[in-house]
Motif scaffolding. Structure first.
Motif, short mmCIF file in Angstrom:
data_model
loop_
_atom_site.label_atom_id
_atom_site.label_comp_id
_atom_site.label_asym_id
_atom_site.label_seq_id
_atom_site.Cartn_x
_atom_site.Cartn_y
_atom_site.Cartn_z
N VAL A 125 0.84 -1.22 0.10
CA VAL A 125 0.00 0.04 -0.05
C VAL A 125 0.69 1.42 -0.11
O VAL A 125 1.67 1.53 0.97
CB VAL A 125 -0.88 0.11 1.07
CG1 VAL A 125 -1.69 1.26 1.29
CG2 VAL A 125 -1.94 -1.19 1.38
N LEU A 126 0.90 2.09 -1.11
CA LEU A 126 1.58 3.10 -1.18
C LEU A 126 0.76 4.69 -0.70
O LEU A 126 -0.55 4.71 -1.20
CB LEU A 126 1.87 3.59 -2.65
CG LEU A 126 2.87 4.49 -3.15
CD1 LEU A 126 4.24 4.34 -2.28
CD2 LEU A 126 2.87 4.69 -4.44
N ALA A 127 1.44 5.26 0.27
CA ALA A 127 0.76 6.27 0.92
C ALA A 127 0.71 7.34 -0.03
O ALA A 127 1.78 7.73 -0.50
CB ALA A 127 1.11 6.64 2.25
N LYS A 128 -0.62 8.07 -0.05
CA LYS A 128 -0.54 9.43 -0.68
C LYS A 128 -0.17 10.68 0.28
O LYS A 128 -0.40 10.51 1.43
CB LYS A 128 -2.09 9.72 -1.32
CG LYS A 128 -2.46 8.66 -2.45
CD LYS A 128 -3.98 9.24 -2.47
CE LYS A 128 -4.88 8.16 -3.23
NZ LYS A 128 -6.15 8.73 -3.29
N PRO A 129 0.45 11.50 -0.29
CA PRO A 129 1.01 11.80 -1.57
C PRO A 129 2.19 10.98 -1.79
O PRO A 129 3.00 10.48 -0.97
CB PRO A 129 1.12 13.33 -1.49
CG PRO A 129 1.48 13.70 -0.25
CD PRO A 129 0.68 12.66 0.61
N PHE A 130 2.64 10.80 -3.05
CA PHE A 130 3.86 9.97 -3.15
C PHE A 130 4.35 10.48 -4.62
O PHE A 130 3.95 11.07 -5.41
CB PHE A 130 3.49 8.45 -3.54
CG PHE A 130 2.68 8.18 -4.51
CD1 PHE A 130 2.89 8.16 -5.78
CD2 PHE A 130 1.24 7.88 -4.08
CE1 PHE A 130 2.01 7.62 -6.63
CE2 PHE A 130 0.17 7.51 -4.88
CZ PHE A 130 0.47 7.47 -6.40
N THR A 131 5.87 10.31 -4.53
CA THR A 131 6.51 10.67 -5.64
C THR A 131 6.64 9.51 -6.69
O THR A 131 6.24 8.45 -6.49
CB THR A 131 7.94 11.16 -5.39
OG1 THR A 131 8.74 10.00 -4.72
CG2 THR A 131 7.90 12.15 -4.11
N ARG A 132 7.11 10.00 -8.03
CA ARG A 132 7.45 8.98 -8.91
C ARG A 132 8.31 7.65 -8.34
O ARG A 132 8.22 6.69 -8.66
CB ARG A 132 7.91 9.57 -10.22
CG ARG A 132 7.97 8.46 -11.25
CD ARG A 132 8.72 9.01 -12.83
NE ARG A 132 9.81 9.76 -12.41
CZ ARG A 132 10.17 10.79 -13.06
NH1 ARG A 132 9.41 11.57 -13.99
NH2 ARG A 132 11.52 11.53 -12.68
N GLN A 133 9.25 8.43 -7.68
CA GLN A 133 10.26 7.49 -7.12
C GLN A 133 9.78 6.36 -6.03
O GLN A 133 9.95 5.17 -6.14
CB GLN A 133 11.37 7.93 -6.42
CG GLN A 133 12.55 8.71 -7.32
CD GLN A 133 11.87 10.25 -7.93
OE1 GLN A 133 10.88 10.70 -7.16
NE2 GLN A 133 12.39 10.49 -9.12
#
Length: 107
Positions: free
Chosen positions: A84-92
């Protein structure tokens, strides 16, 4: 948000097709065997959420690489869940999450 993620994926070298909701995404995964990665928000319109979508996809395609995205701290991954990727996130950050799914599918 979809536009931003689409652009980030394209910049990372991934071809992208979009679904309006989980039901449409599930149909695409079932019909298009070339789909290698699914990136889905945990919360989305329709009768299925991202976790339910990932469960259904993995039922038929257990090796499918999946990343879930969420803006809520309580949406941390559960055992057996995709990252699970937390917002906000970068392209990296997105690239690292995708790399984790590749490592998990190789295991």
């Amino acid at each position: 948000m979809r536009r931003v993620v689409r652009q980030q994926l394209i910049e990372l070298g991934h071809p992208v097709i979009e679904a309006e909701n989980a039901e449409q995404a599930l149909a695409m995964v079932e019909q298009i065997s070339d789909i290698a990665i699914v990136v889905s928000d945990v919360l989305m319109p329709g009768s299925l959420n991202g976790r339910q979508l990932s469960e259904r996809i993995r039922h038929n395609r257990p090796q499918m690489r999946i990343v879930l995205v969420s803006g809520y701290a309580d949406d941390a991954p559960r055992p057996g869940d995709p990252p699970v990727l937390a917002k906000p996130f970068t392209r990296q950050d997105l690239a690292r999450a995708l790399a984790r799914t590749e490592q998990e599918s190789d295991a």
